[in-house]
Enzyme design. Structure first.
Site, short mmCIF file in Angstrom:
data_model
loop_
_atom_site.label_atom_id
_atom_site.label_comp_id
_atom_site.label_asym_id
_atom_site.label_seq_id
_atom_site.Cartn_x
_atom_site.Cartn_y
_atom_site.Cartn_z
N ASP A 82 0.85 -1.23 -0.12
CA ASP A 82 0.02 -0.10 0.05
C ASP A 82 0.87 1.02 0.04
O ASP A 82 1.95 1.28 0.59
CB ASP A 82 -0.88 0.02 1.27
CG ASP A 82 -2.10 0.98 1.29
OD1 ASP A 82 -2.49 1.33 0.27
OD2 ASP A 82 -2.33 1.58 2.18
N HIS A 83 0.42 2.23 -0.72
CA HIS A 83 1.04 3.72 -0.52
C HIS A 83 2.36 3.49 -0.89
O HIS A 83 3.29 4.28 0.16
CB HIS A 83 0.51 4.28 0.68
CG HIS A 83 -0.65 4.84 0.54
ND1 HIS A 83 -0.93 6.20 -0.29
CD2 HIS A 83 -1.92 4.73 1.13
CE1 HIS A 83 -2.24 6.28 -0.09
NE2 HIS A 83 -2.96 5.58 0.81
N ASP A 104 1.37 5.52 -5.39
CA ASP A 104 0.70 6.67 -4.86
C ASP A 104 1.52 7.95 -5.47
O ASP A 104 2.73 8.10 -5.17
CB ASP A 104 1.00 6.72 -3.41
CG ASP A 104 0.27 8.21 -2.94
OD1 ASP A 104 -0.22 8.98 -3.81
OD2 ASP A 104 0.04 8.16 -1.77
N GLU A 134 -3.83 6.34 -7.56
CA GLU A 134 -4.75 7.46 -6.75
C GLU A 134 -4.42 8.86 -7.49
O GLU A 134 -3.61 9.09 -7.96
CB GLU A 134 -4.00 7.72 -5.35
CG GLU A 134 -4.94 8.84 -4.61
CD GLU A 134 -4.09 8.73 -3.42
OE1 GLU A 134 -4.38 9.65 -2.38
OE2 GLU A 134 -3.89 7.76 -2.70
N HIS A 178 -6.30 9.75 6.15
CA HIS A 178 -5.79 8.80 6.77
C HIS A 178 -5.61 9.22 8.37
O HIS A 178 -5.66 10.46 8.49
CB HIS A 178 -4.16 8.52 6.46
CG HIS A 178 -4.19 8.05 4.95
ND1 HIS A 178 -3.80 8.69 3.96
CD2 HIS A 178 -4.77 6.84 4.44
CE1 HIS A 178 -3.93 8.02 2.86
NE2 HIS A 178 -4.48 6.81 3.13
N GLY A 179 -5.78 8.35 9.29
CA GLY A 179 -5.50 8.73 10.75
C GLY A 179 -6.62 8.84 11.38
O GLY A 179 -8.04 8.18 10.87
N HIS A 206 -9.64 5.20 0.66
CA HIS A 206 -8.62 5.17 1.88
C HIS A 206 -9.26 5.97 3.38
O HIS A 206 -10.11 6.77 3.12
CB HIS A 206 -7.30 5.76 1.47
CG HIS A 206 -6.60 5.01 0.44
ND1 HIS A 206 -5.32 5.02 0.27
CD2 HIS A 206 -7.13 4.29 -0.50
CE1 HIS A 206 -5.04 3.89 -0.57
NE2 HIS A 206 -6.17 3.79 -1.20
N GLY A 207 -8.49 5.78 4.22
CA GLY A 207 -8.81 6.45 5.48
C GLY A 207 -10.23 6.32 6.03
O GLY A 207 -11.12 6.93 6.37
N ASN A 228 -10.08 0.81 2.83
CA ASN A 228 -8.97 0.54 3.67
C ASN A 228 -9.20 0.84 5.19
O ASN A 228 -9.75 2.15 5.35
CB ASN A 228 -7.59 1.39 3.15
CG ASN A 228 -7.04 0.99 1.68
OD1 ASN A 228 -7.73 0.04 1.25
ND2 ASN A 228 -5.72 1.56 1.57
#
Length: 278
Positions: A82-83, A104, A134, A178-179, A206-207, A228
């Site tokens: 990923d990423h 990414d 992305e 994210h996060g 994502h996120g 994700n």
């Protein structure tokens, strides 16, 4: 079943109007917890690790374990890197048996993003692996150390990007990050609907940690076929380990290991049920 590519299971989910959960992991406890939940609910999943987290879990150590766990699963499991934007590290993941990679190039200008993504698609094709790209900027980061801001995906560029790169699925930016979210995000479903009408490939969110179940279901109805989940899993693993260490009596590493696996399992179980409509 067997180790499969991301494209195989995400395409099927997209056609059925459902979604594949993609769990970011950082240890074998997390791998075991995620796959235990998947097998219990009889649903395919993706296990993945992001390039930013390799300083904690080196790919040459955790990668073979992820691949072997997928091979031994009773259900289809894809192993995704990923990423990443680093050609050599992506090649190492593919050499280790990862069946999918997420390139990414989102911080690059449009044409440079296309060129970089296309180069990785050509590499992955040599391994029979699939690629996620992305377009737009998803905020935050997996390790909480960087944030490039949020820039929504341009629906009018989505089809061109997918067609010229040959990606299997497209990660979109619609207000997700994210996060940990300080407050619940407001997702731009109008933009997502336009992207879904134009992209021509399954879409990825994502996120996912912190997004409401209602918003998950709406996003899935508008073309999101892979979501994700990372932060929620890491947080739950820490929570279960902390609760175990707070109990009275003697503590052992092995019981803490079991608690961490349980934390991952319970978080994975909850998200699979939401994503798959169970």
């Amino acid at each position: 079943m067997a180790l499969v590519t991301m494209k195989q299971i995400v395409d099927e989910a997209w056609e059925q109007g459902t979604c594949i959960p993609a769990f970011n992991v950082g240890s074998l406890e997390m791998v075991r917890g995620a796959l235990r939940a998947a097998e219990e609910l009889e649903t395919p999943v993706i296990i993945q690790i992001a390039e930013r987290l390799l300083k904690y879990s080196p790919i040459e150590l955790i990668g073979p374990g992820m691949v072997q766990a997928a091979k031994e699963s009773k259900l289809p499991v894809a192993v995704n890197f990923d990423h990443s934007s680093t050609y050599d590290v992506i090649k190492k993941a593919l050499d280790l048996g990862f069946t999918s990679v997420m390139y990414d190039g989102s911080t690059l200008p449009f044409e440079e993003n296309i060129a970089g993504t296309r180069r990785i698609v050509e590499l992955a094709n040599e391994y029979g692996a699939s690629v996620e790209g992305e377009l737009g900027l998803v905020g935050g980061s997996e390790d909480g150390l960087s944030d490039h801001g949020i820039l929504c995906t341009n629906p009018d560029k989505a089809h061109e990007f997918c067609e010229r790169t040959g990606i299997a699925c497209l990660a979109v930016a619609i207000g997700n990050a994210h996060g940990d979210y300080p407050t619940a995000p407001v997702l731009a479903f109008d933009i997502l609907e336009q992207i879904n009408q134009k992209a021509g490939v399954p879409l990825v969110l994502h996120g996912g940690s912190g997004i409401s179940d209602e918003d998950f279901r709406k996003a899935i109805s508008l073309g999101i076929a892979k979501i994700n989940i990372g932060t929620a899993s890491f947080n739950n693993v820490v929570k279960f380990a902390t609760e175990y260490l707070a109990t009275e009596g003697k503590h052992t590493y092995f019981e803490m290991n079991t608690a961490m696996t349980q934390g991952m399992y319970e978080n994975a179980l909850r998200h699979i049920k939401v994503f798959r409509g169970l």
